[in-house]
Motif scaffolding. Structure first.
Motif, PDB file in Angstrom:
ATOM      1  N   SER A 112       0.746  -1.126  -0.022  1.00  0.00           N
ATOM      2  CA  SER A 112      -0.132  -0.064   0.081  1.00  0.00           C
ATOM      3  C   SER A 112       1.051   1.314  -0.101  1.00  0.00           C
ATOM      4  CB  SER A 112      -1.057  -0.032   1.232  1.00  0.00           C
ATOM      5  OG  SER A 112      -1.429   1.294   1.477  1.00  0.00           O
ATOM      6  N   ASN A 113       0.719   2.291  -0.918  1.00  0.00           N
ATOM      7  CA  ASN A 113       1.146   3.262  -0.814  1.00  0.00           C
ATOM      8  C   ASN A 113       0.646   4.501  -0.210  1.00  0.00           C
ATOM      9  OD1 ASN A 113       3.647   2.864  -2.415  1.00  0.00           O
ATOM     10  ND2 ASN A 113       3.352   4.222  -4.119  1.00  0.00           N
TER      11      ASN A 113
ATOM     12  N   THR B  65       2.201   2.691   7.003  1.00  0.00           N
ATOM     13  CA  THR B  65       3.705   3.130   6.948  1.00  0.00           C
ATOM     14  C   THR B  65       4.268   2.827   8.535  1.00  0.00           C
ATOM     15  OG1 THR B  65       3.514   4.758   5.138  1.00  0.00           O
ATOM     16  CG2 THR B  65       5.628   4.549   6.211  1.00  0.00           C
TER      17      THR B  65
ATOM     18  N   LYS C 163       6.616   7.281   0.037  1.00  0.00           N
ATOM     19  CA  LYS C 163       5.333   6.665  -0.463  1.00  0.00           C
ATOM     20  C   LYS C 163       4.615   7.726  -1.301  1.00  0.00           C
ATOM     21  CE  LYS C 163       4.458   2.634   2.338  1.00  0.00           C
ATOM     22  NZ  LYS C 163       3.454   1.955   3.157  1.00  0.00           N
TER      23      LYS C 163
ATOM     24  N   GLY D 150       5.497   8.343  -4.605  1.00  0.00           N
ATOM     25  CA  GLY D 150       5.374   7.049  -5.671  1.00  0.00           C
ATOM     26  C   GLY D 150       6.351   6.013  -5.684  1.00  0.00           C
ATOM     27  N   HIS D 151       7.095   6.256  -4.564  1.00  0.00           N
ATOM     28  CA  HIS D 151       8.368   5.126  -4.490  1.00  0.00           C
ATOM     29  C   HIS D 151       7.795   3.952  -3.753  1.00  0.00           C
ATOM     30  CE1 HIS D 151      11.279   7.863  -6.735  1.00  0.00           C
ATOM     31  NE2 HIS D 151      11.025   8.712  -5.480  1.00  0.00           N
ATOM     32  N   LYS D 152       8.478   2.946  -4.004  1.00  0.00           N
ATOM     33  CA  LYS D 152       8.052   1.725  -3.110  1.00  0.00           C
ATOM     34  C   LYS D 152       8.977   1.538  -1.815  1.00  0.00           C
ATOM     35  CE  LYS D 152       7.393  -2.347  -5.520  1.00  0.00           C
ATOM     36  NZ  LYS D 152       7.525  -3.398  -6.217  1.00  0.00           N
TER      37      LYS D 152
END
Length: 336
Positions: free
Chosen positions: A158-159, A164, A202, A205-207
């Motif tokens: 999940s972004n 997190t 996140k 847009g980075h994993k």
């Protein structure tokens, strides 16, 4: 990325003389050869400077940087990491706390995963070494809370920024992802910088993967009960956004579900009601599975009501002090 990318290993140190030798030896043993290491001596007064000079002598990969005075408003560790990032030339940046020890293949194994999965950041909670009573009650509870409230699969795929979790003791960045958010400067005043910077990753847009790193990373977070209490009280209420309703709600939840089973179990013997043992058995089983997965002492699972009680006391203590405007002193600096 082809070839062997350069990994910059970055270690902030403030009054960490007792950790210098162990950290340096662990890094020298790394099987991955394409590394550079920077230690930042953050205005230490305990002999860290001298210990680093001796321990790094003769190894060109190891570099010592003298930290600049902390600007007003910056969190000390965040500014130290920011300075380290400016010295690093690597394609990847691995930030480690001074009390962390990594096994020989840690860098190569995580780097391979990051390249394969195209990850911007990997973090994780290490296996904790627990020298004191409060260490045993509170430190492994980090694993329990993260795995219970935020399953690994949800944190990975999940972004959504609230989904997190991270641990500042082990933060492994792809350089492009780190630079895209402005690095540690983007969270310059955030006391819970690890989670804050992970959310930024996140948002861009980075994993980001939360990984179970207990097989190859260990850590002695605190050496005394006093340090346990002070260290956690610095972060715990801030980590909840200083929200009183949230702090009270969490305290109530853990009181009902993880403290009250102890009293039911006691009453089961007095009142000859064996079924009242079931809640205690269930929470102990839950903790046992978590501690088995994270390589913590399994017998601590049977003390989970006491861990929950200590957690509630710590949270309410930190909340009360914060609302009264009291600050916490940690390594000669003060945190609100």
């Amino acid at each position: 990325m082809n070839g062997s990318p350069l990994v910059s290993i970055l270690v902030p140190m403030r009054n960490e003389a007792h950790n210098v030798q162990g950290m340096v030896q662990a890094l020298k043993r790394q099987s991955y050869s394409s590394i550079e290491v920077f230690f930042l001596d953050d205005e230490s007064t305990d002999g860290t400077t001298e210990a680093l000079a001796v321990a790094t002598l003769g190894d060109s990969r190891l570099n010592v940087v003298q930290g600049a005075p902390k600007p007003d408003g910056w969190i000390g560790k965040v500014f130290a990491c920011h300075q380290l990032s400016q010295h690093a030339t690597g394609d990847y940046l691995l930030f480690l706390d001074a009390d962390v020890r990594i096994e020989e293949t840690a860098v190569s194994d995580v780097l391979a995963l990051m390249q394969r999965k195209k990850l911007g950041l990997v973090s994780g909670f290490s296996r904790f070494l627990l020298p004191t009573f409060l260490n045993k009650l509170l430190v492994p509870l980090q694993h329990f809370i993260v795995l219970f409230h935020l399953p690994m699969v949800f944190a990975r795929w999940s972004n959504w920024p609230p989904a997190t979790a991270a641990h500042g003791g082990f933060m492994f960045f792809e350089r492009g992802a780190y630079d895209s958010i402005g690095g540690h400067a983007s969270v310059w005043s955030n006391i819970v910088e690890d989670v804050a910077i992970s959310k930024q990753i996140k948002k861009q847009g980075h994993k980001m993967w939360l990984l179970n790193i207990t097989e190859f990373v260990s850590c002695t977070m605190y050496d005394s009960d006093r340090d346990v209490w002070t260290g956690f009280s610095k972060n715990i209420f801030n980590g909840l956004g200083r929200s009183v309703p949230l702090a009270l709600g969490i305290s109530f939840f853990y009181g009902v579900f993880y403290v009250s089973p102890l009293f039911l179990a006691s009453a089961a013997f007095i009142g000859d009601r064996p079924e009242w043992l079931i809640p205690y058995a269930l929470i102990s089983l839950q903790a046992f599975v978590v501690y088995l997965t994270t390589r913590e002492p399994r017998h601590l699972a049977f003390f989970i009501p006491f861990s929950a009680l200590a957690f509630i006391a710590l949270l309410l203590y930190a909340m009360t002090r914060s609302l009264k405007g009291h600050q916490v002193e940690w390594k000669g600096r003060f945190y609100g």
